[in-house]
Design an enzyme around this catalytic site. Structure first.
Site, PDB file in Angstrom:
ATOM      1  N   ASP A  52       0.964  -1.224  -0.181  1.00  0.00           N
ATOM      2  CA  ASP A  52       0.040   0.004  -0.122  1.00  0.00           C
ATOM      3  C   ASP A  52       0.968   1.212   0.026  1.00  0.00           C
ATOM      4  O   ASP A  52       2.214   0.995   0.356  1.00  0.00           O
ATOM      5  CB  ASP A  52      -0.809  -0.019   1.071  1.00  0.00           C
ATOM      6  CG  ASP A  52      -1.835   0.986   1.200  1.00  0.00           C
ATOM      7  OD1 ASP A  52      -2.245   1.727   0.400  1.00  0.00           O
ATOM      8  OD2 ASP A  52      -2.115   1.716   2.454  1.00  0.00           O
TER       9      ASP A  52
ATOM     10  N   GLU B 273      -0.313   5.055   1.056  1.00  0.00           N
ATOM     11  CA  GLU B 273      -0.639   6.175   2.021  1.00  0.00           C
ATOM     12  C   GLU B 273      -0.642   5.314   3.472  1.00  0.00           C
ATOM     13  O   GLU B 273      -1.223   4.331   3.428  1.00  0.00           O
ATOM     14  CB  GLU B 273      -2.046   6.820   1.562  1.00  0.00           C
ATOM     15  CG  GLU B 273      -1.882   7.779   0.535  1.00  0.00           C
ATOM     16  CD  GLU B 273      -3.119   8.453   0.292  1.00  0.00           C
ATOM     17  OE1 GLU B 273      -3.647   9.230   0.866  1.00  0.00           O
ATOM     18  OE2 GLU B 273      -3.677   8.059  -1.092  1.00  0.00           O
TER      19      GLU B 273
ATOM     20  N   GLU C 166      -0.901  10.078   5.014  1.00  0.00           N
ATOM     21  CA  GLU C 166      -2.265  10.069   4.308  1.00  0.00           C
ATOM     22  C   GLU C 166      -2.538  11.513   3.570  1.00  0.00           C
ATOM     23  O   GLU C 166      -2.549  12.533   4.281  1.00  0.00           O
ATOM     24  CB  GLU C 166      -3.276   9.750   5.327  1.00  0.00           C
ATOM     25  CG  GLU C 166      -3.064   8.625   5.752  1.00  0.00           C
ATOM     26  CD  GLU C 166      -3.987   7.337   4.830  1.00  0.00           C
ATOM     27  OE1 GLU C 166      -4.351   7.887   3.970  1.00  0.00           O
ATOM     28  OE2 GLU C 166      -3.660   6.438   5.377  1.00  0.00           O
TER      29      GLU C 166
ATOM     30  N   ARG D 101     -15.773  12.775  -0.122  1.00  0.00           N
ATOM     31  CA  ARG D 101     -14.817  13.792  -0.309  1.00  0.00           C
ATOM     32  C   ARG D 101     -15.207  14.690  -1.547  1.00  0.00           C
ATOM     33  O   ARG D 101     -14.903  16.025  -1.383  1.00  0.00           O
ATOM     34  CB  ARG D 101     -13.458  13.129  -0.581  1.00  0.00           C
ATOM     35  CG  ARG D 101     -13.116  12.276   0.557  1.00  0.00           C
ATOM     36  CD  ARG D 101     -11.686  11.055  -0.047  1.00  0.00           C
ATOM     37  NE  ARG D 101     -11.126  10.866   0.976  1.00  0.00           N
ATOM     38  CZ  ARG D 101     -10.375   9.853   0.910  1.00  0.00           C
ATOM     39  NH1 ARG D 101     -10.078   9.203  -0.194  1.00  0.00           N
ATOM     40  NH2 ARG D 101      -9.630   9.349   2.137  1.00  0.00           N
TER      41      ARG D 101
ATOM     42  N   ASP E  56      -5.213   3.099  -3.953  1.00  0.00           N
ATOM     43  CA  ASP E  56      -6.471   3.585  -4.448  1.00  0.00           C
ATOM     44  C   ASP E  56      -6.261   5.176  -4.523  1.00  0.00           C
ATOM     45  O   ASP E  56      -7.195   5.880  -4.818  1.00  0.00           O
ATOM     46  CB  ASP E  56      -7.739   3.219  -3.279  1.00  0.00           C
ATOM     47  CG  ASP E  56      -7.869   1.998  -3.224  1.00  0.00           C
ATOM     48  OD1 ASP E  56      -7.942   1.077  -4.432  1.00  0.00           O
ATOM     49  OD2 ASP E  56      -8.415   1.292  -2.503  1.00  0.00           O
TER      50      ASP E  56
ATOM     51  N   ASP F 187      -2.153  -0.975   5.544  1.00  0.00           N
ATOM     52  CA  ASP F 187      -2.640  -0.419   6.955  1.00  0.00           C
ATOM     53  C   ASP F 187      -4.216  -0.347   7.205  1.00  0.00           C
ATOM     54  O   ASP F 187      -4.710  -0.193   8.212  1.00  0.00           O
ATOM     55  CB  ASP F 187      -1.979   0.876   7.245  1.00  0.00           C
ATOM     56  CG  ASP F 187      -2.601   1.996   6.312  1.00  0.00           C
ATOM     57  OD1 ASP F 187      -2.822   1.654   5.380  1.00  0.00           O
ATOM     58  OD2 ASP F 187      -2.699   3.013   6.980  1.00  0.00           O
TER      59      ASP F 187
END
Length: 200
Positions: free
Chosen positions: A7, A9, A15, A46, A91, A152
């Site tokens: 992953d 972030e 992040e 968002r 993502d 995470d």
């Protein structure tokens, strides 16, 4: 042959949305996949918040340009890439990631894209494929790779569980408690040892 799927972030870089939330003073934008497992729902939320505040891609890119990798991330990635192939499955979006990839030495990144108006308004998000992390891990396995995965958040669990070995890294106490069988690490050296051991 092994390939490690990481992953981005929270594992290698801060992040992005939390950083933007702090700079913009909009606490609602601090929600991440650690808080909301449904990524489409999270992105719709968002985009609506950005629209309400008259903010768009240029403002987010300005914040991203000042984000550095997490301390030790570049060294961890370099050490890992000396031992095996590594791909970052995220993502995030192409429109966000380029400055971060430059700071990490241009690792391979598979991510998504945004639909943006000429004025910079984010109109929609375009996923590369459904369940992109798990789908990509399955595709790599179909090509003869054994995958090892680390992440995470909620959206990393499927690729972690589908892999030969998988790890949580700096995850939340709740995610760790809900997945006690998945080794969890807080330091890059420990994660590197875990991955190297899994490489065999």
């Amino acid at each position: 042959m092994n390939i490690v799927c990481l992953d981005l972030e929270g594992v290698l870089v801060p992040e992005i949305w939390i950083a933007f939330s702090e700079e913009s003073g909009i606490p609602e934008l601090s929600r991440t996949t650690r808080d909301e497992p449904d990524y489409d729902k999270l992105m719709a939320f968002r985009i609506e918040v950005l629209r309400e505040h008259g903010l768009g891609l240029p403002q987010i890119q300005d914040v991203i340009s000042r984000i550095d990798p997490l301390p030790g991330a570049s060294e961890f990635l370099d050490a890992l890439r000396q031992r095996t192939q590594v791909v970052i499955l995220s993502d995030t979006f192409e429109e966000f990631a380029k400055p971060l990839m430059a700071k990490l030495g241009w690792p391979t990144l598979l991510c998504n894209s945004l639909e943006v108006s000429p004025t910079g308004e984010i109109l929609a998000h375009r996923m590369r494929c459904e369940n992109s992390k798990l789908t990509t891990v399955r595709a790599l396995q179909s090509c003869g790779f054994d995958t090892i995965a680390a992440g995470d958040s909620f959206n990393d669990l499927a690729m972690i569980r589908a892999s030969k070995a998988g790890f949580l890294f700096r995850s939340t106490p709740q995610i760790q408690a809900d997945n006690p069988d998945v080794p969890a690490f807080e330091e890059y050296n420990d994660l590197l040892v875990g991955i190297v051991d899994a490489l065999g």
